[in-house]
Design an enzyme around this catalytic site. Structure first.
Site, short mmCIF file in Angstrom:
data_model
loop_
_atom_site.label_atom_id
_atom_site.label_comp_id
_atom_site.label_asym_id
_atom_site.label_seq_id
_atom_site.Cartn_x
_atom_site.Cartn_y
_atom_site.Cartn_z
N GLY A 11 0.61 -1.18 0.24
CA GLY A 11 0.06 0.00 -0.13
C GLY A 11 0.69 1.48 -0.09
N ASN A 12 2.16 1.45 0.76
CA ASN A 12 2.54 2.53 1.06
C ASN A 12 3.46 2.62 -1.12
OD1 ASN A 12 4.34 0.13 0.53
ND2 ASN A 12 6.73 1.21 1.79
N LYS A 129 -11.14 -9.56 7.02
CA LYS A 129 -10.15 -8.24 5.83
C LYS A 129 -10.97 -7.84 6.08
CE LYS A 129 -7.00 -7.41 3.56
NZ LYS A 129 -5.51 -7.88 3.48
N LYS A 213 -2.56 -9.97 -2.24
CA LYS A 213 -2.31 -10.04 -3.04
C LYS A 213 -1.40 -10.61 -2.94
CE LYS A 213 1.02 -6.08 -2.30
NZ LYS A 213 0.75 -6.59 -0.29
N LYS A 275 3.16 -12.02 3.95
CA LYS A 275 4.08 -11.68 2.56
C LYS A 275 4.89 -12.87 2.68
CE LYS A 275 3.80 -7.22 3.07
NZ LYS A 275 2.27 -7.04 3.17
#
Length: 314
Positions: A11-12, A129, A213, A275
Site C-alpha cells: 500500500g505504501n 479482512k 495480493k 508476505k
C-alpha cells in the site's frame, strides 16, 4: 534469457499519509514508485506487477453506499474491478513515462483479472479482512441488521466491515497474461484479483471477498514460471521480535526457518505474515528459485543480493 520477476506492491507504493486520499495524491506516489520499477526494467528484467487496493476499494464502496439514494450501490466485486481499473491506469501513466525517460519504449497494460476461489474456503465462515470506514458500535449493529454485513471492532479504533479473504486457486486470464508477457509489462491481479467462484455450469460469479495480493502474486509467479517473486513493503528486511530492543533483521530465510518463525508467532497477521507465507509457498513449489521481501527503495540492491530478506528452499 532475461530473468522473469513478479513484483507485488504494498500500500505504501500507492499512497502515503502525506499525499492524502485524493486521486491526484495517489498519482504522485505512484510516479515515485514507478521510477524504481522502470529502473528494474532498465536492468533487463521482464516483469509483471501486482498491487494492493485496500484503502481504494474501501473508499469506492463507501462512495457507492453514500450515494445509494441517487444511484444503485455497486456490489463488492464490481468495486474491486473499479479499483483495478483506476490504479492500473495510474501505474500505466507513471510507468510509461518513467520508461520513456530511460529510452525504453515499452508498453504497459492493465488487465482486469478474475481469480477463482473455492466457495467452501474456510475464510467464508470467518471474515477477517477490514474494509471501508469506521463506525460506532450502534452504527455497526444497524448495518449488520440492514445489510447483513459482518462488523467487528478494529483494535479499539471503531467498528468496520470485514469480508472473507480466501486463497486464490486459479487466474482466469492467465492465458492472456502469458500472451502479453513478451510484448508488455502487465499489471495484473490488482487487489489480489476480482474474487469469483465457479458454478456447476462453468459460469463465474463474483463474491464479496478480498484475496491477499501477496498470495495472488505468488500464484501468478508460478503460472508465468517466474525466476523470483519480489514482495515490496515498508521495511528493508523481515525481522523477528519486531519493534523490541532485541529485534533481529533477517537477511536469509530457509523454508524450515521461516516455518519455525511463523509457528512462534513472530509475524503480524495483517502485515508481515502473508508476505512470509506467500514467499514460503513460492519456494516450496519452486525449490530452485527465490522470493525477496524488501522495501521499494531497496528493491534494486535486493535483486543484487545486497539487502532485503531472501527466502530460499534450503
Amino acid at each position: 534469457m532475461p530473468e522473469r520477476i513478479v513484483i507485488a506492491l504494498g500500500g505504501n507504493a500507492l499512497q502515503s499519509k502525506e499525499s492524502g486520499a485524493t486521486a491526484e495524491g495517489q498519482l504522485e506516489v505512484v510516479k515515485r514508485t514507478c521510477e524504481h520499477i522502470a529502473e528494474i526494467s532498465r536492468r533487463g528484467y521482464e516483469m509483471a506487477v501486482v498491487h494492493g487496493n485496500g484503502p481504494q476499494v474501501g473508499r469506492i464502496v463507501l462512495a457507492s453506499e453514500t450515494a445509494k439514494d441517487v444511484v444503485p450501490p455497486m456490489p463488492f466485486d464490481v468495486c474491486g474491478a473499479m479499483s483495478q481499473g483506476y490504479i492500473g491506469y495510474h501505474i500505466q501513466q507513471a510507468l510509461k513515462y518513467a520508461l520513456s525517460r530511460r529510452n525504453r519504449n515499452y508498453p504497459v497494460v492493465t488487465l482486469a483479472t478474475q481469480v477463482i476461489v473455492d466457495k467452501n474456503d474456510p475464510a467464508f465462515r470467518n471474515p477477517t479482512k477490514p474494509i471501508g470506514a469506521f463506525y460506532s458500535e450502534a452504527e455497526a449493529k444497524a448495518l449488520e441488521q440492514e445489510k447483513g454485513y459482518t462488523m467487528r471492532d478494529d483494535a479499539g479504533r471503531g467498528w468496520r466491515r470485514v469480508v472473507p479473504s480466501p486463497l486464490p486457486k486459479k487466474i482466469v486470464e492467465i492465458g492472456a497474461i502469458r500472451l502479453l508477457w513478451d510484448h508488455a509489462i502487465v499489471v495484473a491481479c490488482g487487489g489480489g484479483g476480482i474474487p469469483v467462484v465457479e458454478n456447476m455450469d462453468g459460469t463465474l460469479e463474483g463474491v464479496a471477498a478480498v484475496i491477499d495480493k501477496d498470495f495472488a502474486a505468488e500464484l501468478l509467479a508460478e503460472e508465468v514460471d517466474a525466476d523470483a517473486l519480489m514482495i515490496l513493503t515498508e521495511v528493508e528486511k523481515v525481522a523477528i521480535r519486531f519493534g523490541q530492543p532485541d529485534q533481529r533483521d533477517l537477511s536469509r530465510l530457509s523454508l524450515a526457518e521461516a516455518a519455525r518463525f511463523v509457528r512462534e508467532g513472530h509475524f503480524g497477521v495483517g502485515s508481515m505474515l502473508p508476505k512470509v507465507e506467500a514467499a514460503m509457498r513460492f519456494v516450496r513449489h519452486n525449490p530452485s528459485k527465490k522470493a525477496i521481501i524488501t522495501s521499494l527503495d531497496h528493491a534494486l540492491d535486493a535483486l543484487d543480493g545486497k539487502t532485503g530478506t531472501i527466502v530460499t528452499f534450503s
